[in-house]
Design an enzyme around this catalytic site. Structure first.
Site, short mmCIF file in Angstrom:
data_model
loop_
_atom_site.label_atom_id
_atom_site.label_comp_id
_atom_site.label_asym_id
_atom_site.label_seq_id
_atom_site.Cartn_x
_atom_site.Cartn_y
_atom_site.Cartn_z
N TYR A 127 0.84 -1.19 0.13
CA TYR A 127 0.01 0.09 -0.07
C TYR A 127 1.07 1.22 0.03
O TYR A 127 1.69 1.35 0.74
CB TYR A 127 -1.03 -0.05 1.28
CG TYR A 127 -1.91 1.07 1.01
CD1 TYR A 127 -3.13 0.90 0.39
CD2 TYR A 127 -1.69 2.34 1.63
CE1 TYR A 127 -4.11 1.83 0.44
CE2 TYR A 127 -2.61 3.37 1.36
CZ TYR A 127 -3.77 3.14 0.80
OH TYR A 127 -4.75 4.28 0.62
N GLN A 189 -10.71 -0.06 1.44
CA GLN A 189 -11.17 -0.93 0.38
C GLN A 189 -10.17 -1.50 -0.31
O GLN A 189 -10.06 -2.72 -0.54
CB GLN A 189 -12.36 -0.06 -0.21
CG GLN A 189 -11.58 1.01 -1.11
CD GLN A 189 -11.76 2.23 -0.23
OE1 GLN A 189 -11.81 2.52 1.07
NE2 GLN A 189 -11.86 3.35 -0.92
N ASN A 212 -2.97 5.77 6.45
CA ASN A 212 -3.82 6.49 7.28
C ASN A 212 -4.45 5.59 8.33
O ASN A 212 -4.41 4.38 8.15
CB ASN A 212 -4.81 7.61 6.66
CG ASN A 212 -5.88 6.92 6.01
OD1 ASN A 212 -6.12 5.65 6.12
ND2 ASN A 212 -6.54 7.42 5.04
N SER A 235 4.45 9.90 12.09
CA SER A 235 5.74 9.93 12.24
C SER A 235 6.62 10.61 13.52
O SER A 235 5.62 11.60 14.08
CB SER A 235 6.38 10.49 10.85
OG SER A 235 7.75 10.34 10.85
N GLN A 257 10.47 16.80 10.56
CA GLN A 257 9.75 16.00 11.02
C GLN A 257 8.35 16.29 11.23
O GLN A 257 7.51 15.91 10.87
CB GLN A 257 10.25 15.41 12.24
CG GLN A 257 9.56 14.11 12.92
CD GLN A 257 10.01 12.98 11.66
OE1 GLN A 257 11.07 12.72 11.10
NE2 GLN A 257 9.01 11.89 11.51
N HIS A 260 5.28 16.73 8.78
CA HIS A 260 4.47 15.61 8.16
C HIS A 260 2.96 16.19 8.83
O HIS A 260 2.14 15.60 8.32
CB HIS A 260 4.74 14.45 8.66
CG HIS A 260 5.93 13.89 8.00
ND1 HIS A 260 5.65 13.20 6.73
CD2 HIS A 260 7.19 13.89 8.27
CE1 HIS A 260 6.84 12.76 6.39
NE2 HIS A 260 7.85 13.20 7.31
N GLU A 312 9.93 6.24 16.61
CA GLU A 312 10.36 5.72 15.28
C GLU A 312 11.78 6.23 14.75
O GLU A 312 12.52 5.48 14.36
CB GLU A 312 9.39 6.46 14.15
CG GLU A 312 9.48 6.20 12.85
CD GLU A 312 8.60 7.04 11.83
OE1 GLU A 312 8.19 7.96 12.42
OE2 GLU A 312 8.35 6.39 10.56
N HIS A 313 12.21 7.48 14.77
CA HIS A 313 13.63 7.84 14.54
C HIS A 313 14.01 8.72 15.83
O HIS A 313 13.44 9.34 16.54
CB HIS A 313 13.58 9.23 13.67
CG HIS A 313 12.80 9.04 12.33
ND1 HIS A 313 11.50 9.22 11.91
CD2 HIS A 313 13.40 8.48 11.18
CE1 HIS A 313 11.17 8.82 10.81
NE2 HIS A 313 12.02 8.25 10.23
N ASP A 346 15.27 9.27 5.05
CA ASP A 346 13.50 9.20 4.59
C ASP A 346 13.53 8.99 3.11
O ASP A 346 12.90 8.69 2.41
CB ASP A 346 12.97 10.76 4.86
CG ASP A 346 12.76 11.08 6.19
OD1 ASP A 346 12.44 9.90 6.84
OD2 ASP A 346 12.78 12.02 6.76
N GLU A 400 2.15 -36.30 27.82
CA GLU A 400 0.92 -35.45 27.47
C GLU A 400 -0.35 -36.35 26.96
O GLU A 400 -1.14 -35.69 26.49
CB GLU A 400 1.57 -34.56 26.48
CG GLU A 400 2.79 -33.53 26.94
CD GLU A 400 3.10 -32.35 26.26
OE1 GLU A 400 2.55 -32.39 24.91
OE2 GLU A 400 3.83 -31.60 26.41
N HIS A 405 1.52 -40.31 18.91
CA HIS A 405 2.91 -39.72 18.81
C HIS A 405 3.79 -40.80 19.17
O HIS A 405 5.01 -41.03 18.43
CB HIS A 405 2.88 -38.64 19.49
CG HIS A 405 1.97 -37.22 19.11
ND1 HIS A 405 0.81 -37.21 18.85
CD2 HIS A 405 2.70 -36.20 18.60
CE1 HIS A 405 0.63 -36.09 18.28
NE2 HIS A 405 1.52 -35.30 17.95
#
Lengths: 414, 414
Positions: A127, A189, A212, A235, A257, A260, A312-313, A346, A400, A405
């Site tokens: 995506y 979707q 998103n 971010s 940063q 964003h 994240e960073h 980035d 067991e 087995h």
């Protein structure tokens, strides 16, 4: 405007609680809205996909799949300077991930040969977000690790613009990378279509890539039916800087940063009140609302907070930065030193910019080849190997209550 | 009783559709029941956890956390033969996963040093199922890879028996492995407790381990808040055998898998009608209801079907088995040859028995050290490195409309 926080005497968990942004994709409202979309696309396929495109993107893309000529045309119309930049980016991302790639191996244990075959996924869905902006760099950062892993089929979904077509720069990058299967489909979707398959979009094995809150919630919703990577939210950057850092550079990194917007978060941890004081007036506009300046006792407290926050960073902008890196336990990407702005990663440094956010770096990693591989364990025992391990296995199987087995081993020992 | 299927002229997808069992943990009923439990434990902590224990396990465990003396006592009361079997198992699992373990690395690119630090999770939660039976072997198969990865804190939850205490064999194994933190807590409520934390159980970073549909659905529900491994459902075995295979051994392997009951599935794919005919009368009792005998044209069709079905376990029991292994693209574990019954890997061969089921082997792998690691990417650029990549980054940042990103690079080039 800019938030200032004096953390020198605060409980570290309280500091992190104040810094943390909510994860919208976990909200009950988003999850149940998305659940309906996913179920609908699962049941009605393309028809539902197109209805949601009309409702959310204002357009019914026709055709859904971008024809090869459209990709080639977009690629050919890319200014040479830009094409060169993308090629340089892809080359670095490729080299980084070639080094990362796990390999198959075998191991001899007493009377047995065991091993792990590392295999690429057969079909991965990617995506690539669009909408407000277009992020062709995200296609580089997701498709190249998949290609290095050896994935044969890449299925890319990205939202249509008002004209019903994906962003042309995005298509150009698909052309540069040799990605042939691109759909003008976005949102929850598109995720549902890749997860269950529709008349136009064939089901994939795993879906990766940022989006998103609705896209991310949809990935969580279809997990189990297909694989997904770790959820990625807004971010974040956490800068640890001392009095040696240049205020202008720190301020620009924080602003980069923060630009964003939509939930983004820039945090400066510094023991230097002087640095914080000189950075603050350099922050301006809407991004400045996303910046928090935190005064800490010392670099030790800064690392403690960083490891709880799991950004994240992270950017280490201080004396002894390399030694500090060794103490970072949770972060997606760490930039070290003053000539390593996070913006490099980035776009072109090599590591993927698809990174764990919102504290998920406690358990998740940057997107990489490992997201596009499976490991098939295998074993073969000689008669001797079976003889030495078999009696143990019989005992444990009895313990067991699994008599067949035990019998399946015993019959071979007789 | 036993299902027979002649697949020689069937469409492969149709064959797989007939073999596939439903994934109960994805059902809407299970998911919404679990959602209520999870929310409740999140809000009310131990109080809710104990109420659900009373409702589902019929008991309020007191204390929730198993005292060290109880673990030591269980360990000391283990018959020496059984203790030895568990130690042999743990030793093999440890050696296999030591070989698997990923290591940190660095890479020099023109003017830059990039790398990946591989770090253990700090705190992992392990669910070990109980209830109908007790599966101390599952603790070996999950805790040992975590220990090899270097996880310091392991938090184990396992359901209480009617006396309010976990299974004593399970506690004994905890003692053998040096696992100190064990709670008498099971079901979706235990997963929620580990994900959000309660007064008694501190929040973990990631939850792994198999469980029933409710446990698995709860893991899916909390994913994002914490990490989880891939969902694991009922157990499966797919045997590919030709006329050279011994019917008695094949039958016992199928019966062994099928005796897990509750959704378990054993499939034989064979081009030999004679083998199928001789295996069938050896299958009996309730397990036999979980076996499907499939007649295929040849081994090529068998591999094609296996790769679509993506079984948890595969057993190659035929001429040219090693060559066939190279063509397997999706399976959790593959046993090769006639002296390698899958039961060995269930208990002691080395690979973990926590494996992808229900077709998730298309995108998921056996539990391993990789489930207990994060990768922290890092970078530092020299002035030269910045000079060579910086202009490309500036161009791409402009293209995507991120002017502060571009500026954060440009200011360092001036």
């Amino acid at each position: 405007m800019v938030v200032r926080l004096d953390a020198r005497r605060m409980n570290p968990r309280e500091v992190v609680r104040r810094l943390r942004r909510p994860k919208g994709f976990l909200s009950r409202e988003v999850r149940s809205a998305v659940r309906r979309v996913v179920e609908d696309v699962r049941e009605r396929g393309d028809e539902a996909l197109l209805e949601y495109a009309e409702r959310f993107d204002g357009v019914r893309p026709d055709p859904l799949r971008v024809p090869p000529e459209e990709i080639a045309r977009a690629r050919d119309s890319l200014p040479e300077e830009i094409a060169e930049a993308f090629r340089a980016s892809a080359a670095n991302v490729r080299r980084f991930h070639e080094r990362e790639l796990d390999l198959s191996w075998e191991l001899e244990l007493a009377g047995a040969r065991l091993g792990q075959r590392v295999r690429p996924l057969r079909r991965a869905g990617i995506y690539v977000p669009g909408g407000h902006g277009a992020y062709p760099s995200t296609l580089v950062m997701t498709a190249v690790p998949a290609q290095v892993a050896g994935v044969k089929e890449l299925c890319v979904c990205t939202p249509p613009g008002p004209d019903g077509r994906p962003n042309q720069r995005m298509l150009a990058v698909a052309g540069l990378l040799g990605v042939e299967e691109v759909y003008a489909a976005g949102g929850a979707q598109a995720v549902a279509a890749m997860a269950f398959g529709t008349e136009s979009i064939r089901k994939v094995d795993k879906i990766v890539g940022p989006g998103n809150d609705y896209v991310t919630a949809a990935k969580l919703e279809v997990f189990g039916e297909v694989g997904i990577d770790a959820p990625q939210g807004p971010s974040e950057l956490l800068v640890i800087a001392d009095g040696t850092a240049r205020p202008e550079w720190v301020a620009l990194d924080l602003m980069a940063q923060a630009e964003h917007l939509s939930g983004a978060s820039s945090v400066l941890l510094t023991p230097s009140g002087d640095l914080a004081g000189r950075v603050e007036p350099l922050l301006s506009g809407r991004p400045a609302e996303h910046v928090t300046l935190v005064l800490v006792r010392d670099l030790d407290q800064a690392v403690e907070l960083a490891n709880l926050y799991a950004p994240e960073h992270a950017h280490l902008f201080c004396a002894g930065a390399e030694a500090l890196l060794e103490r970072v336990e949770a972060a997606g990407l760490v930039a070290v030193g003053d000539t390593s702005p996070v913006a490099l990663s980035d776009y072109a440094a090599g590591p993927s910019h698809a990174l764990p956010t919102g504290g998920t770096a406690l358990w998740a990693s940057a997107l990489g080849t490992h997201d596009f591989l499976v490991r098939i364990n295998h074993m073969r025992f000689s008669r001797e190997g079976l003889g030495s391990i078999g009696p143990h296995v019989e005992r444990l199987a009895h313990l067991e209550g699994f008599e067949n087995h035990a019998a399946s081993v015993r019959v071979r020992l007789e």
